[in-house]
Design an enzyme around this catalytic site. Sequence first.
Site, PDB file in Angstrom:
ATOM      1  N   GLN A   1       2.466 -59.122   9.746  1.00 58.87           N
ATOM      2  CA  GLN A   1       3.924 -59.132   9.580  1.00 58.87           C
ATOM      3  C   GLN A   1       4.345 -58.416   8.290  1.00 58.87           C
ATOM      4  OE1 GLN A   1       6.519 -59.813  11.473  1.00 58.87           O
ATOM      5  NE2 GLN A   1       5.160 -60.250  13.182  1.00 58.87           N
ATOM      6  N   SER A   2       3.599 -57.409   7.887  1.00 61.10           N
ATOM      7  CA  SER A   2       3.911 -56.697   6.648  1.00 61.10           C
ATOM      8  C   SER A   2       5.261 -55.974   6.721  1.00 61.10           C
ATOM      9  CB  SER A   2       2.810 -55.672   6.364  1.00 61.10           C
ATOM     10  OG  SER A   2       3.226 -54.755   5.371  1.00 61.10           O
ATOM     11  N   ASN A   3       6.114 -56.272   5.738  1.00 53.13           N
ATOM     12  CA  ASN A   3       7.389 -55.547   5.616  1.00 53.13           C
ATOM     13  C   ASN A   3       7.146 -54.139   5.093  1.00 53.13           C
ATOM     14  OD1 ASN A   3       9.059 -57.945   6.139  1.00 53.13           O
ATOM     15  ND2 ASN A   3       8.161 -58.642   4.203  1.00 53.13           N
TER      16      ASN A   3
END
Length: 339
Positions: free
Chosen positions: A82-84
Amino acid sequence: MSTTHGTTDPGLPRRFPLAFLPTPVERLSKLSKYLGGPDLWIKRDDQTGLGMGGNKTRKLEFLVADALARGADTLITAGAAQSNHCRQTAAAAARAGLHCELVLGGEPGSPPTGNLLLDRLFGAHVHWTGMERRGERMEEIARKLEAAGQKPYVIPYGGSNAVGAAAYAVAMTECMGQLNLRGVKATHIVVASSSGGTQAGLCLGAKISRYTGKITGVSIDKGERGPEPFEREMAMIAKASADWLRLDVQCAESDFHVDYRYLGAGYGVLGDLEREAILLAARQEGILLDPVYTGRAFGALLEMIRNRELGSGDVVVFWHTGGTPALFAYAGDLLPSPY
Ligand SMILES: *Cc1c(COP(=O)(O)O)cnc(C)c1O
């Protein structure tokens, strides 16, 4: 970069425009009143615009310009599923006409949601690396791409190097300019800190704009960091960034204040602290925080108010760094079931 005192103006290095700048600064009057604590303000870097925004977009303006200047045709970077940072890199690559290769920790989920869904919409190619979410395999993948004739540009985990952090030196001068115009003298800035480039840049920007208040980085994932103390790592990033910007300012290790009290059950684990912060900001101000970074950092800020570490004499700027697309991947942790 323009400075308050005009002492250092080396001119900005090339920047590939991606963000809506300046981002707004707002007063959280309703929440300040509700909490009965300090005068609260928020810097809206969740609203940088590109691909649902966030702090990495500022860093990517400098990183993408550097990649293009070096003739790269592909951006490679790494992060959690879920890396921004990865999502914003995928969007930046699309905008700049570059390929994007993402090296993500974890396993392919089905169906993709939150940031991961957006990575795919932006056309990024995903490599899954199980437990390794900090780009341990990036160089290996870069070499394979080179062997296949591509020209990869490796962006480190979180975009936190000299080039990326420079964007936050500029961002700090932007914010100080906005506050000055409104006659606001901040005593504290609170920001989520993880790979350190944001806080390193803010420290440089603070020196440039002669900000004398405190900057507190709320540590998000200290447990998984390398051998160097985090404060030293940030001082090193700040030094490299000042050199890259040809700025005559320095940040020492002792300039970095990091609060490690709010690590909870670890990176990406949403607890009561984060849930309460997210619900409070949403229900008092209609502002969305994210489950991993800003929910934790704002939760820390609420605790500091409750503990009276921050009081009614203080003027606090919460630096919102984005991350809201991850909310959709955390529905089950955010609301009691059945929903
Ligand atoms: C990456 C990120 C941070 C931390 O910034 P660093 O420069 O890595 O310390 C904070 N908030 C959000 C939403 C992020 O995506």
